[in-house]
Scaffold this motif. Structure first.
Motif, PDB file in Angstrom:
ATOM      1  N   PHE A  26       0.833  -1.201   0.000  1.00 38.32           N
ATOM      2  CA  PHE A  26       0.000   0.000   0.000  1.00 38.32           C
ATOM      3  C   PHE A  26       0.872   1.257   0.000  1.00 38.32           C
ATOM      4  N   HIS A  27       1.948   1.210   0.744  1.00 38.05           N
ATOM      5  CA  HIS A  27       2.870   2.349   0.776  1.00 38.05           C
ATOM      6  C   HIS A  27       3.545   2.553  -0.579  1.00 38.05           C
ATOM      7  N   LEU A  28       3.599   1.482  -1.376  1.00 39.37           N
ATOM      8  CA  LEU A  28       4.209   1.570  -2.713  1.00 39.37           C
ATOM      9  C   LEU A  28       3.188   1.866  -3.819  1.00 39.37           C
ATOM     10  N   GLY A  29       1.909   2.050  -3.453  1.00 44.94           N
ATOM     11  CA  GLY A  29       0.933   2.485  -4.443  1.00 44.94           C
ATOM     12  C   GLY A  29      -0.289   1.619  -4.671  1.00 44.94           C
ATOM     13  N   GLN A  30      -0.302   0.386  -4.176  1.00 45.58           N
ATOM     14  CA  GLN A  30      -1.492  -0.460  -4.342  1.00 45.58           C
ATOM     15  C   GLN A  30      -2.609   0.072  -3.446  1.00 45.58           C
ATOM     16  N   SER A  31      -3.836   0.063  -3.950  1.00 42.67           N
ATOM     17  CA  SER A  31      -4.978   0.553  -3.170  1.00 42.67           C
ATOM     18  C   SER A  31      -5.492  -0.531  -2.232  1.00 42.67           C
ATOM     19  N   PRO A  32      -5.723  -0.186  -0.964  1.00 36.67           N
ATOM     20  CA  PRO A  32      -6.327  -1.141  -0.043  1.00 36.67           C
ATOM     21  C   PRO A  32      -7.746  -1.511  -0.495  1.00 36.67           C
ATOM     22  N   MET A  39      -6.643   1.641   7.328  1.00 39.82           N
ATOM     23  CA  MET A  39      -6.320   2.035   8.700  1.00 39.82           C
ATOM     24  C   MET A  39      -5.005   1.406   9.142  1.00 39.82           C
ATOM     25  N   ARG A  40      -4.836   0.119   8.867  1.00 41.79           N
ATOM     26  CA  ARG A  40      -3.598  -0.561   9.238  1.00 41.79           C
ATOM     27  C   ARG A  40      -2.391   0.067   8.525  1.00 41.79           C
ATOM     28  N   SER A  41      -2.559   0.356   7.242  1.00 37.33           N
ATOM     29  CA  SER A  41      -1.444   0.937   6.487  1.00 37.33           C
ATOM     30  C   SER A  41      -1.122   2.345   6.986  1.00 37.33           C
ATOM     31  N   LEU A  48       6.367   4.354  10.751  1.00 27.37           N
ATOM     32  CA  LEU A  48       7.554   4.453   9.892  1.00 27.37           C
ATOM     33  C   LEU A  48       7.824   5.886   9.427  1.00 27.37           C
ATOM     34  N   ASN A  49       7.001   6.818   9.894  1.00 29.58           N
ATOM     35  CA  ASN A  49       7.144   8.232   9.572  1.00 29.58           C
ATOM     36  C   ASN A  49       7.016   8.511   8.066  1.00 29.58           C
ATOM     37  N   LEU A  50       6.057   7.875   7.426  1.00 30.19           N
ATOM     38  CA  LEU A  50       5.812   8.048   5.988  1.00 30.19           C
ATOM     39  C   LEU A  50       4.738   9.122   5.797  1.00 30.19           C
ATOM     40  N   THR A  51       5.107  10.375   6.026  1.00 28.69           N
ATOM     41  CA  THR A  51       4.129  11.470   5.998  1.00 28.69           C
ATOM     42  C   THR A  51       3.520  11.665   4.611  1.00 28.69           C
ATOM     43  N   ALA A  52       4.257  11.429   3.538  1.00 29.80           N
ATOM     44  CA  ALA A  52       3.701  11.585   2.183  1.00 29.80           C
ATOM     45  C   ALA A  52       2.530  10.618   1.983  1.00 29.80           C
ATOM     46  N   TYR A  53       2.674   9.375   2.437  1.00 32.25           N
ATOM     47  CA  TYR A  53       1.587   8.402   2.311  1.00 32.25           C
ATOM     48  C   TYR A  53       0.384   8.822   3.148  1.00 32.25           C
ATOM     49  N   LEU A  54       0.633   9.319   4.350  1.00 34.64           N
ATOM     50  CA  LEU A  54      -0.462   9.748   5.214  1.00 34.64           C
ATOM     51  C   LEU A  54      -1.271  10.854   4.546  1.00 34.64           C
ATOM     52  N   LEU A  55      -0.602  11.821   3.955  1.00 37.37           N
ATOM     53  CA  LEU A  55      -1.303  12.906   3.270  1.00 37.37           C
ATOM     54  C   LEU A  55      -2.033  12.401   2.032  1.00 37.37           C
ATOM     55  N   GLU A  56      -1.403  11.520   1.288  1.00 43.14           N
ATOM     56  CA  GLU A  56      -2.009  10.966   0.070  1.00 43.14           C
ATOM     57  C   GLU A  56      -3.262  10.154   0.381  1.00 43.14           C
ATOM     58  N   ASP A 116     -14.155   6.497  -2.826  1.00 41.19           N
ATOM     59  CA  ASP A 116     -14.463   7.228  -4.059  1.00 41.19           C
ATOM     60  C   ASP A 116     -13.549   6.754  -5.187  1.00 41.19           C
ATOM     61  N   GLN A 117     -14.140   6.548  -6.345  1.00 38.68           N
ATOM     62  CA  GLN A 117     -13.394   6.165  -7.550  1.00 38.68           C
ATOM     63  C   GLN A 117     -12.473   4.974  -7.290  1.00 38.68           C
ATOM     64  N   GLY A 118     -13.015   3.983  -6.554  1.00 37.03           N
ATOM     65  CA  GLY A 118     -12.277   2.753  -6.295  1.00 37.03           C
ATOM     66  C   GLY A 118     -11.139   2.873  -5.310  1.00 37.03           C
ATOM     67  N   ARG A 119     -11.147   3.932  -4.513  1.00 39.47           N
ATOM     68  CA  ARG A 119     -10.036   4.166  -3.594  1.00 39.47           C
ATOM     69  C   ARG A 119     -10.530   4.606  -2.217  1.00 39.47           C
TER      70      ARG A 119
END
Length: 154
Positions: A26-32, A39-41, A48-56, A116-119
């Motif tokens: 999921f962090h690499l781009g696959q949609s949950p 929520m888990r991701s 892991l401090n992946l703020t870009a993923y959190l915002l996305e 929305d839109q499959g995501r």
């Protein structure tokens, strides 16, 4: 399984998955597929401090413009209940205050998600924070498998 390879959202789960088999995709781009997977991701991204993923993964209607990393160490996730577009969870963390005695906290939240839109995206949640005081004989939240008194309490 090496403790360092365990996914942050699975640290103290009865059946543990590696990060590669759990949240990394999921962090690499696959949609949950579900709001619980999102929520888990997101918990793993906080750990892991992946703020870009959190915002996305945050719905644009409620997304902050930026997200500052914290010094807290996210240790354990308990999913209490999950249904169509909500997840009730408890997330445990250790506050990083080098000048003070270690303290632990618990974030309890009922999160709302949009599909929305499959995501899936996080919208908002009703949250409360409380201090968490592990007892000496509790399993330590750090994931070592040891009792708290023999691990982080020393």
């Amino acid at each position: 399984m090496n403790e360092k390879n365990i996914c942050p959202c699975q640290k103290l789960a009865a059946t543990q998955k590696t990060y590669e088999a759990c949240c990394q995709r999921f962090h690499l781009g696959q949609s949950p597929d579900t709001c619980e997977q999102l929520m888990r991701s997101r918990f793993s991204a906080f750990a892991l401090n992946l703020t870009a993923y959190l915002l996305e993964s945050w719905h644009p209607s409620t997304r902050p413009t930026e997200l500052s990393p914290t010094n807290d160490h996210w240790l354990k996730l308990d999913i209490i209940h999950s249904e169509s577009n909500t997840v009730h969870f408890k997330a445990y963390f250790k506050e990083d205050n080098p000048s003070e005695k270690q303290s632990y906290g618990c974030l309890e939240e009922v999160s709302r998600f949009s599909h929305d839109q499959g995501r899936w995206q996080y919208v908002d949640g009703d949250a409360s924070f409380s201090e968490y005081k592990p007892s000496r004989n509790d399993v330590c939240l750090c994931g070592s498998g040891k009792k708290f008194k023999k691990c982080c309490a020393v």
